[in-house]
Design a protein around this motif. Structure first.
Motif, PDB file in Angstrom:
ATOM      1  N   ALA A  20       0.672  -1.257   0.096  1.00  0.00           N
ATOM      2  CA  ALA A  20      -0.065  -0.070   0.109  1.00  0.00           C
ATOM      3  C   ALA A  20       0.894   1.413   0.020  1.00  0.00           C
ATOM      4  O   ALA A  20       0.430   2.297  -0.591  1.00  0.00           O
ATOM      5  N   ASP A  21       2.055   1.284   0.661  1.00  0.00           N
ATOM      6  CA  ASP A  21       2.869   2.422   0.692  1.00  0.00           C
ATOM      7  C   ASP A  21       4.394   2.065   0.517  1.00  0.00           C
ATOM      8  O   ASP A  21       4.596   0.852   0.727  1.00  0.00           O
ATOM      9  N   ARG A  22       5.231   3.069   0.731  1.00  0.00           N
ATOM     10  CA  ARG A  22       6.823   2.819   0.579  1.00  0.00           C
ATOM     11  C   ARG A  22       7.321   1.987   1.810  1.00  0.00           C
ATOM     12  O   ARG A  22       8.022   1.128   1.589  1.00  0.00           O
ATOM     13  N   LEU A  28       8.128  -5.488   3.581  1.00  0.00           N
ATOM     14  CA  LEU A  28       7.879  -6.615   2.816  1.00  0.00           C
ATOM     15  C   LEU A  28       8.905  -7.317   1.744  1.00  0.00           C
ATOM     16  O   LEU A  28       9.177  -8.376   1.862  1.00  0.00           O
ATOM     17  N   ALA A  29       9.837  -6.403   1.191  1.00  0.00           N
ATOM     18  CA  ALA A  29      10.940  -6.644   0.686  1.00  0.00           C
ATOM     19  C   ALA A  29      12.015  -7.292   1.371  1.00  0.00           C
ATOM     20  O   ALA A  29      12.524  -8.505   1.114  1.00  0.00           O
ATOM     21  N   VAL A  45      11.131   0.257  -5.954  1.00  0.00           N
ATOM     22  CA  VAL A  45      10.253   1.604  -6.941  1.00  0.00           C
ATOM     23  C   VAL A  45       9.142   1.093  -7.217  1.00  0.00           C
ATOM     24  O   VAL A  45       8.297  -0.102  -7.669  1.00  0.00           O
ATOM     25  N   ARG A  46       8.267   2.156  -7.321  1.00  0.00           N
ATOM     26  CA  ARG A  46       6.877   2.125  -7.702  1.00  0.00           C
ATOM     27  C   ARG A  46       6.777   1.801  -9.252  1.00  0.00           C
ATOM     28  O   ARG A  46       7.618   2.322  -9.984  1.00  0.00           O
TER      29      ARG A  46
END
Length: 110
Positions: A20-22, A28-29, A45-46
């Protein structure tokens, strides 16, 4: 998502995550791809920030570089014969008389 396995490596694409956001994406990464200390750095990166090449013609090859690929060596005998014929048409017949590398023709003529 991009990651760096060792300090001297450059960032490489290692996978995709959806968040959902940065901040959530970074967590999560880390948890998805780097929780066992497989990397020293990672970045997200988005997907809407990626830029694609609009003019696909700049990706086309204008030079035959098949010699870089294993498949480029198939049919080599035919390619060599065609090159020799083209050389003969231009008057360059020294390709026919040149010895194979490592062979001494001076000792064979006696």
């Amino acid at each position: 998502m991009f990651g760096r396995r060792r300090v001297n490596d450059s960032l490489a694409h290692v996978g995709r995550i959806h968040a959902a956001d940065r901040d959530t994406a970074l967590v999560l990464a880390r948890e998805t791809h780097f929780r066992h200390n497989e990397a020293v750095d990672y970045a997200v990166v988005r997907s809407d920030q990626l830029h694609h090449v609009d003019d696909k013609s700049i990706l086309e090859r204008h030079v035959d570089i098949d010699y870089r690929l294993q498949a480029g060596y198939s049919g080599f005998r035919d390619k060599r014969a065609a090159a020799r014929e083209a050389a003969e048409r231009r008057g360059m017949t020294d390709l026919q008389t040149r010895p194979a590398p490592g062979r001494d023709v001076s000792s064979e003529s006696t």
